[in-house]
Design a protein around this motif. Structure first.
Motif: not given
Length: 352
Positions: A200-216
């Motif tokens: 769960g942590a690995l999957a959600s980290t991928v989503v978090a990275v995607w969001l971070w760069f989407r809003f970068s």
């Protein structure tokens, strides 16, 4: 104005049908650190370095001031507060109990968290000021530190709000994925719960990275368009849409380059600090956190020099990426050419 980009200019760059019997497009005008057309990766990196080189007094002044102030705060906090309270010896002790290891990990996270928070505040202020410098450098116009601060100051509180919200969203998402597994493990599911928590942590980290760069690109949108936080986030999402991998790749490359160069400076200072203070290299490699004042100050000098390299490169690349995406989507190059006083965009003749 950065806000009202011209619309309906046809293909990216606004040059319409190029090439038919013309032997290719005319060279783009280059009043400042980048040519006013869609940019390649090398041109974005070169533009960030050129901004440092051309406006070195302002860039160096901003980076040095922010780096020195944040590093002094880090040294004071580490020297006075954390060294007395933080005990991570249990992490290197094979016979330590689970309770001792948990406490040591908590102390280590506290140590890292406080330093990260101080650094983040410094980075926000530096980014705000360097955004203004880079945007003027694109137009070939110099800006003093005072002018950069006057221009950036009204937006700085919003920039803090934006960073806080971004950290809250990404960290919240990253942690949320591990919660079901942690709950299962706590209720006696054992290894199954632990495995689910890790997955769960690995999957959600991928989503978090995607969001971070989407809003970068929200930070330059907020600074240059004088937007609110929500509007800046939606602007970034719109500009990154369809180009996520490109934005991610260029920013990651810039971070790697900046940090490798900074590490070349910081690592010798860290070992020098160990030698001068008598802490020794073995303590540093073991991750010991209890260092004397001499060590903290000498290694702090290295960190300051490192920050003077990383801050302008990462901030510059983010701003130039934002400008590049707007050139591609909104023909911003035409507006920039007018703002720079270039006569006849695309002729390659710099203006005033």
């Amino acid at each position: 104005g950065w806000g009202g980009a011209p619309q309906g200019y046809g293909p990216p760059g606004g040059y319409g049908g190029w090439g038919g019997g013309w032997g290719g497009p005319p060279p783009a005008a280059k009043p400042g650190v980048i040519p006013l057309r869609p940019l390649g990766v090398g041109e974005i990196l070169d533009g960030a370095v050129s901004t440092m080189r051309t406006h070195w007094r302002t860039v160096l002044g901003i980076s040095l001031t922010v780096a020195v102030v944040t590093e002094i705060l880090v040294i004071l906090v580490q020297g006075f507060l954390l060294d007395d309270r933080v005990d991570t010896d249990a992490l290197n002790d094979p016979s330590a109990t689970l309770d001792e290891i948990t406490r040591a990990m908590g102390d280590s996270l506290l140590n890292s968290g406080v330093i990260l928070l101080i650094s983040a505040i410094g980075t926000v202020i530096a980014t705000a000021l360097l955004t203004t410098v880079t945007s003027r450098a694109v137009l070939g116009k110099p800006v003093s530190t005072g002018e950069a601060w006057r221009d950036a100051r009204p937006q700085v509180p919003r920039l803090f709000g934006l960073l806080f919200l971004l950290l809250l969203i990404t960290m919240g998402v990253a942690v949320a994925g591990a919660v079901p597994g942690i709950v299962l493990a706590a209720s006696g599911a054992g290894d199954g719960g632990v495995a689910l928590a890790v997955l769960g942590a690995l999957a959600s980290t991928v989503v978090a990275v995607w969001l971070w760069f989407r809003f970068s690109l929200a930070s330059p949108a907020l600074m240059l368009e004088k937007q609110g936080i929500r509007k800046a986030l939606s602007r970034s999402a719109k500009l990154v849409k369809g180009s996520w991998w490109r934005v991610f790749g260029i920013q990651l490359l810039a971070m790697i380059i900046a940090n490798v160069v900074a590490a070349i400076v910081i690592i010798p200072f860290t070992f020098l600090a160990g030698a001068v203070s008598g802490e020794g290299a073995s303590n540093i490699l073991n991750g010991t956190t209890e260092f004397g004042w001499t060590f903290l100050i000498v290694s702090g000098v290295g960190s300051v020099i490192g920050s003077m390299i990383t801050l302008p490169i990462t901030a510059g690349v983010t701003v130039l990426l934002y400008i590049d995406q707007r050139i591609r989507r909104e023909a911003l190059d035409l507006e920039l050419a007018r703002a720079a006083g270039v006569q006849g965009s695309g002729t390659g003749t710099p203006g005033s």
